[in-house]
Design a protein around this motif. Structure first.
Motif, PDB file in Angstrom:
ATOM      1  N   ASP A 101       5.741   1.093 -14.054  1.00 13.05           N
ATOM      2  CA  ASP A 101       4.446   0.935 -14.724  1.00 13.05           C
ATOM      3  C   ASP A 101       3.439   0.224 -13.821  1.00 13.05           C
ATOM      4  OD1 ASP A 101       5.628   2.132 -16.889  1.00 13.05           O
ATOM      5  OD2 ASP A 101       5.882   0.277 -18.041  1.00 13.05           O
ATOM      6  N   ARG A 102       3.930  -0.732 -13.044  1.00 12.11           N
ATOM      7  CA  ARG A 102       3.042  -1.411 -12.093  1.00 12.11           C
ATOM      8  C   ARG A 102       3.856  -1.929 -10.914  1.00 12.11           C
ATOM      9  NH1 ARG A 102       2.622  -7.281 -12.516  1.00 12.11           N
ATOM     10  NH2 ARG A 102       4.071  -8.036 -14.113  1.00 12.11           N
ATOM     11  N   GLY A 138       5.573   8.004 -10.205  1.00 15.70           N
ATOM     12  CA  GLY A 138       5.565   7.300 -11.487  1.00 15.70           C
ATOM     13  C   GLY A 138       6.833   6.526 -11.780  1.00 15.70           C
ATOM     14  N   TRP A 139       7.380   5.890 -10.760  1.00 13.88           N
ATOM     15  CA  TRP A 139       8.640   5.160 -10.930  1.00 13.88           C
ATOM     16  C   TRP A 139       8.486   3.926 -11.819  1.00 13.88           C
ATOM     17  CZ3 TRP A 139       8.951   5.423  -4.969  1.00 13.88           C
ATOM     18  CH2 TRP A 139       9.551   6.632  -4.565  1.00 13.88           C
ATOM     19  N   SER A 144       2.853   1.582  -3.341  1.00 14.26           N
ATOM     20  CA  SER A 144       1.911   1.957  -4.405  1.00 14.26           C
ATOM     21  C   SER A 144       1.561   3.441  -4.323  1.00 14.26           C
ATOM     22  CB  SER A 144       0.635   1.115  -4.308  1.00 14.26           C
ATOM     23  OG  SER A 144       0.916  -0.247  -4.534  1.00 14.26           O
ATOM     24  N   LYS A 145       1.391   3.936  -3.091  1.00 14.46           N
ATOM     25  CA  LYS A 145       1.076   5.356  -2.902  1.00 14.46           C
ATOM     26  C   LYS A 145       2.234   6.235  -3.405  1.00 14.46           C
ATOM     27  CE  LYS A 145       1.107   7.368   1.192  1.00 14.46           C
ATOM     28  NZ  LYS A 145       0.749   7.754   2.584  1.00 14.46           N
ATOM     29  N   ASN A 190       4.420   5.346  -5.630  1.00 15.37           N
ATOM     30  CA  ASN A 190       4.521   5.182  -7.080  1.00 15.37           C
ATOM     31  C   ASN A 190       3.482   6.030  -7.816  1.00 15.37           C
ATOM     32  OD1 ASN A 190       5.954   3.747  -9.251  1.00 15.37           O
ATOM     33  ND2 ASN A 190       3.960   2.850  -9.684  1.00 15.37           N
ATOM     34  N   GLU A 191       2.321   6.207  -7.197  1.00 16.82           N
ATOM     35  CA  GLU A 191       1.314   7.090  -7.793  1.00 16.82           C
ATOM     36  C   GLU A 191       1.823   8.532  -7.842  1.00 16.82           C
ATOM     37  OE1 GLU A 191      -2.327   6.662  -5.622  1.00 16.82           O
ATOM     38  OE2 GLU A 191      -2.511   4.523  -6.126  1.00 16.82           O
ATOM     39  N   ARG A 192       2.577   8.924  -6.823  1.00 14.33           N
ATOM     40  CA  ARG A 192       3.130  10.287  -6.777  1.00 14.33           C
ATOM     41  C   ARG A 192       4.254  10.483  -7.786  1.00 14.33           C
ATOM     42  NH1 ARG A 192       5.120  11.617  -0.868  1.00 14.33           N
ATOM     43  NH2 ARG A 192       6.014  13.429  -1.934  1.00 14.33           N
ATOM     44  N   LYS A 234       0.832  -1.213   0.000  1.00 12.65           N
ATOM     45  CA  LYS A 234       0.000   0.000   0.000  1.00 12.65           C
ATOM     46  C   LYS A 234       0.863   1.258   0.000  1.00 12.65           C
ATOM     47  CE  LYS A 234      -3.900  -2.214   2.332  1.00 12.65           C
ATOM     48  NZ  LYS A 234      -4.563  -2.439   3.636  1.00 12.65           N
ATOM     49  N   TYR A 235       1.927   1.237   0.804  1.00 13.60           N
ATOM     50  CA  TYR A 235       2.771   2.431   0.897  1.00 13.60           C
ATOM     51  C   TYR A 235       3.573   2.634  -0.388  1.00 13.60           C
ATOM     52  CZ  TYR A 235       6.257   5.769   2.425  1.00 13.60           C
ATOM     53  OH  TYR A 235       7.073   6.875   2.502  1.00 13.60           O
TER      54      TYR A 235
END
Length: 221
Positions: free
Chosen positions: A190-191, A187-188, A180-181, A183-185, A177-178
């Motif tokens: 693709d998934r 964009g490191w 992913s959060k 990565n949303e900021r 969860k952390y």
């Protein structure tokens, strides 16, 4: 361009961690010359190139694996018996390390695995409080204090030739969860692929270990 080994050795031996709240202490084994020697031997053996690799990121090092050896998810027993790297440490093992090295064997061995992957951590240094491990997300004040260090550390590793199409996240609950959060900021990747934590598997689902290894192999391949 420097090799993975050169860049990672500099990365792991030049941390300047700040103060921590609530009586938490850093776990920073690479301060010790004997640990630096082992880290250098490991990196020179498996990362002396500039090849593209995929990252897997755990939570943060613990006292009995990387907290001793300086090598992620690797206890003294695996250094000796699998990697043939000499060391001065007491010959102990650790549950997460046992799972990861069973996975590495299933993948095809250390040369094959490390040739295409690097296992790091969301926070590359660990934490101890009251003589016990603590994770970066266990204390909101700790997380607030170390988040800049976490972001800087991940971005430093991404200066290496990293396959950014996917990152394996070792720990599919709070760590996932952390990360992913973040990565949303930023964009490191693709998934972010959530993967079960080895300690959870070995403590609670050991009978199903092969199925969990298969989940990892599906991501790795």
């Amino acid at each position: 361009m420097k090799t993975w080994a050169q860049q990672l050795y500099h990365f792991y031996t030049h941390f300047t961690p700040g103060e921590l709240p609530n009586h938490v202490a850093w776990l920073f084994p690479q301060r010790q010359p004997e640990v630096r020697k082992v880290v250098k031997a490991f990196l020179d053996k498996y990362y002396n190139d500039r090849n593209e690799r995929r990252l897997l990121l755990g939570i943060n090092p613990g006292r009995f694996g990387a907290g001793v050896t300086g090598v992620n998810f690797t206890a003294p027993k695996q250094l000796t018996e699998v990697l043939s790297i000499p060391h001065p440490f007491k010959s102990q093992s650790e549950l997460s390390a046992e799972f990861i090295y069973d996975l590495i064997a299933a993948y095809g061995g250390p040369e094959a695995f490390f040739g295409r992957h690097f296992i790091g951590s969301v926070c590359p240094l660990g934490f101890v409080k009251g003589g016990k491990n603590i994770n970066y997300y266990d204390d909101p004040a700790l997380l607030a204090a170390v988040e800049p260090f976490i972001i800087e550390s991940i971005e430093t590793q991404l200066r290496l030739p990293v396959d950014r199409s996917a990152c394996g996240c070792i720990g599919e609950d709070k760590n996932f969860k952390y990360l992913s959060k973040l990565n949303e900021r930023f964009g490191w990747f693709d998934r972010i692929a959530p993967l079960p934590h080895p300690r959870f598997v070995m403590q609670y689902r050991r009978r199903e270990k092969e199925q969990f290894i298969d989940r990892y192999l599906q991501f790795l391949h």
